[in-house]
Design a protein around this motif. Structure first.
Motif, PDB file in Angstrom:
ATOM      1  N   PHE A  45       0.851  -1.187   0.000  1.00  0.00           N
ATOM      2  CA  PHE A  45       0.000   0.000   0.000  1.00  0.00           C
ATOM      3  C   PHE A  45       0.891   1.242   0.000  1.00  0.00           C
ATOM      4  CE2 PHE A  45      -2.545  -3.297   1.941  1.00  0.00           C
ATOM      5  CZ  PHE A  45      -3.812  -3.085   1.439  1.00  0.00           C
ATOM      6  N   MET A  46       0.314   2.373  -0.418  1.00  0.00           N
ATOM      7  CA  MET A  46       1.006   3.660  -0.385  1.00  0.00           C
ATOM      8  C   MET A  46       0.076   4.659   0.275  1.00  0.00           C
ATOM      9  SD  MET A  46       3.784   5.317  -1.383  1.00  0.00           S
ATOM     10  CE  MET A  46       4.498   4.760  -2.903  1.00  0.00           C
ATOM     11  N   GLN A  47       0.616   5.373   1.274  1.00  0.00           N
ATOM     12  CA  GLN A  47      -0.180   6.397   1.957  1.00  0.00           C
ATOM     13  C   GLN A  47       0.743   7.551   2.354  1.00  0.00           C
ATOM     14  OE1 GLN A  47      -2.130   5.248   5.644  1.00  0.00           O
ATOM     15  NE2 GLN A  47      -3.930   6.385   4.971  1.00  0.00           N
ATOM     16  N   ASN A  48       0.394   8.749   1.932  1.00  0.00           N
ATOM     17  CA  ASN A  48       1.174   9.949   2.221  1.00  0.00           C
ATOM     18  C   ASN A  48       2.644   9.794   1.815  1.00  0.00           C
ATOM     19  OD1 ASN A  48      -1.132  11.151   3.364  1.00  0.00           O
ATOM     20  ND2 ASN A  48      -0.686  10.200   5.335  1.00  0.00           N
ATOM     21  N   GLY A  49       2.874   9.177   0.669  1.00  0.00           N
ATOM     22  CA  GLY A  49       4.233   9.017   0.165  1.00  0.00           C
ATOM     23  C   GLY A  49       5.037   7.917   0.836  1.00  0.00           C
ATOM     24  N   ARG A  50       4.416   7.133   1.672  1.00  0.00           N
ATOM     25  CA  ARG A  50       5.103   6.045   2.372  1.00  0.00           C
ATOM     26  C   ARG A  50       4.535   4.699   1.952  1.00  0.00           C
ATOM     27  NH1 ARG A  50       6.812   8.458   8.072  1.00  0.00           N
ATOM     28  NH2 ARG A  50       8.704   7.327   7.596  1.00  0.00           N
ATOM     29  N   VAL A  51       5.428   3.720   1.857  1.00  0.00           N
ATOM     30  CA  VAL A  51       5.024   2.361   1.515  1.00  0.00           C
ATOM     31  C   VAL A  51       4.668   1.617   2.798  1.00  0.00           C
ATOM     32  CG1 VAL A  51       5.783   0.167   0.533  1.00  0.00           C
ATOM     33  CG2 VAL A  51       6.479   2.311  -0.529  1.00  0.00           C
TER      34      VAL A  51
END
Length: 98
Positions: A74-80
């Protein structure tokens, strides 16, 4: 004549090195198929439907087969975010890329 030899050598190399890879099916995929067939694991779409709602709007990038578990990316706010899930849909581990 030199170009003909180069093409022939390239074709031979592709056949020599490509054939074994095509002959052996991936072991993880075969194991996963057998687990689903024997009722020890849920099919991938069913596992995804169980896990994705718990990810708080993170973008789902796809699965990987990691031994006997699936690893969802997943990707959220530029983080994996990696989420490891067993065959019954239980989250084993959740980690974030720093």
């Amino acid at each position: 004549m030199t170009m003909y030899r180069t093409l022939l050598a390239a074709a031979f190399a592709v056949g020599l090195f490509g054939a074994p890879a095509l002959a052996d099916p991936p072991r993880d995929a075969d194991r996963a198929f057998q687990a689903i067939r024997q009722g020890r694991s849920m099919p991938l779409p069913q596992l995804e439907r169980r896990v994705i709602p718990f990810m708080g709007g993170a973008d789902y990038l796809g699965p990987e087969l990691n031994g006997d578990a699936y690893r969802f990316k997943f990707m959220q706010n530029g983080r994996v975010i990696w989420v490891d899930v067993d065959g019954q849909g239980r989250i084993i581990r959740r980690s974030r890329d720093r």
